[in-house]
Design a protein around this motif. Structure first.
Motif, PDB file in Angstrom:
ATOM      1  N   TYR A  11       1.032  12.100  24.136  1.00 22.55           N
ATOM      2  CA  TYR A  11       2.314  12.371  24.818  1.00 22.55           C
ATOM      3  C   TYR A  11       3.454  11.719  24.042  1.00 22.55           C
ATOM      4  CZ  TYR A  11      -0.709  13.615  28.728  1.00 22.55           C
ATOM      5  OH  TYR A  11      -1.655  14.191  29.511  1.00 22.55           O
TER       6      TYR A  11
ATOM      7  N   ASP B 179       3.582  10.757  20.863  1.00 24.13           N
ATOM      8  CA  ASP B 179       3.806  11.396  19.559  1.00 24.13           C
ATOM      9  C   ASP B 179       4.577  12.706  19.710  1.00 24.13           C
ATOM     10  OD1 ASP B 179       2.573   9.352  18.309  1.00 24.13           O
ATOM     11  OD2 ASP B 179       0.668  10.386  17.951  1.00 24.13           O
ATOM     12  N   ARG B 180       4.393  13.394  20.826  1.00 24.71           N
ATOM     13  CA  ARG B 180       5.097  14.670  21.034  1.00 24.71           C
ATOM     14  C   ARG B 180       6.473  14.472  21.672  1.00 24.71           C
ATOM     15  NH1 ARG B 180      -0.123  16.039  22.656  1.00 24.71           N
ATOM     16  NH2 ARG B 180       0.422  15.819  24.851  1.00 24.71           N
TER      17      ARG B 180
ATOM     18  N   GLU C 250       6.922  13.460  24.702  1.00 28.52           N
ATOM     19  CA  GLU C 250       6.845  13.817  26.127  1.00 28.52           C
ATOM     20  C   GLU C 250       6.615  12.556  26.946  1.00 28.52           C
ATOM     21  OE1 GLU C 250       3.585  16.566  26.336  1.00 28.52           O
ATOM     22  OE2 GLU C 250       4.556  17.907  24.900  1.00 28.52           O
TER      23      GLU C 250
ATOM     24  N   ASP D 242       7.975   8.421  15.822  1.00 32.05           N
ATOM     25  CA  ASP D 242       8.690   9.283  16.769  1.00 32.05           C
ATOM     26  C   ASP D 242      10.211   9.182  16.604  1.00 32.05           C
ATOM     27  OD1 ASP D 242       8.576   6.732  17.828  1.00 32.05           O
ATOM     28  OD2 ASP D 242       8.344   7.384  19.909  1.00 32.05           O
TER      29      ASP D 242
ATOM     30  N   ALA E 277      11.030  15.714  18.556  1.00 32.53           N
ATOM     31  CA  ALA E 277      10.624  14.752  19.599  1.00 32.53           C
ATOM     32  C   ALA E 277      11.857  14.045  20.178  1.00 32.53           C
ATOM     33  CB  ALA E 277       9.641  13.731  19.030  1.00 32.53           C
TER      34      ALA E 277
END
Ligand code: AMP
Length: 225
Positions: free
Chosen positions: A52, A54-55, A57, A164, A170
């Protein structure tokens, strides 16, 4: 003193949070730091959270909310805490409010650093982390805290970037969450602002994040005391 600290990624929230922690002598609890610490130690929580993060989110509420509610029950929090990075959405705000009410704990202050989205984005991409201390501010795009060559301006330590921080997609995702006034972080802030109007507490402190670190700290200290 129980304090919530809001500001978009890139607003200098971590730096200013460290100042509040010093002034009020309360633990500075940063959700992102707890997650990253768990990732580097290879814990189950870290493994669950990594994808999560890394994305760009949010880690699911089912993991994050109990983790924080548990953290503020620990011994070092008896005299208060400074929550930074939580709540990050309306559900987290409502759950925190509910849990505090249940325990009879009063939230004292909500601090918000206000900053335009594009400026916040530039600041994130320029951010450098000191391997010796997460609270040593370095940013290649901010004159006041420019690194000393490629070393930390405070201690001369090695500087690294967070993966990130360099991922534009991101960053945009994180900002979409922050600036979302329906269910995101702005909705969480507004939730506490409405409580403040209704109940005369918590005290709301708004800071303009545009000036340099020093000016924002001065404004913060003036309004805090
Ligand atoms: P930060 O260091 O505050 O930028 O947080 C890094 C990442 O940790 C975020 O992009 C999220 O993936 C995760 N994270 C931090 N705080 C929360 C939160 N309150 N709820 C869910 N995920 C979070």
């Amino acid at each position: 003193m129980k304090v919530l600290f809001f500001g978009p990624n890139g607003s200098g929230k971590g730096t200013q949070g460290a100042i509040v922690k010093e002034k009020l002598k309360i633990p500075h609890i940063e959700t992102g730091v707890i997650f990253r610490d768990n990732i580097s130690r290879g814990t189950n929580l870290g493994k669950e959270a990594k994808g999560y993060i890394d994305r760009g989110e949010l880690v699911p509420d089912s993991i994050t909310i109990p983790m924080i509610l548990d953290r503020i029950k620990q011994k070092d929090c008896v005299n208060g805490w400074l929550l930074d990075g939580f709540p990050r959405n309306l559900t987290q705000a409502q759950e925190l409010d509910k849990a505090l009410k249940k325990e009879g704990i009063k939230l004292d202050i909500v601090i918000e650093i206000m900053l335009e989205r594009q400026i916040a984005k530039n600041r994130i991409m320029g951010r450098r982390l000191c391997v010796n201390d997460n609270n040593h501010p370095n940013n290649i795009f901010i004159d006041a805290i420019k690194p000393d060559g490629n070393r930390c301006r405070v201690c001369g330590g090695e500087l690294i970037t967070r993966a990130d921080d360099q991922d534009e997609k991101a960053i945009d995702k994180r900002h979409n969450i922050y600036y979302d006034a329906k269910t995101g972080t702005m909705a969480a802030i507004n939730y506490f602002k409405e409580l403040s109007v209704k109940n005369k507490t918590p005290r709301i402190i708004e800071l303009d994040g545009k000036p340099g670190v020093k000016e924002v700290s001065e404004d913060l200290l003036k309004k805090l005391l």
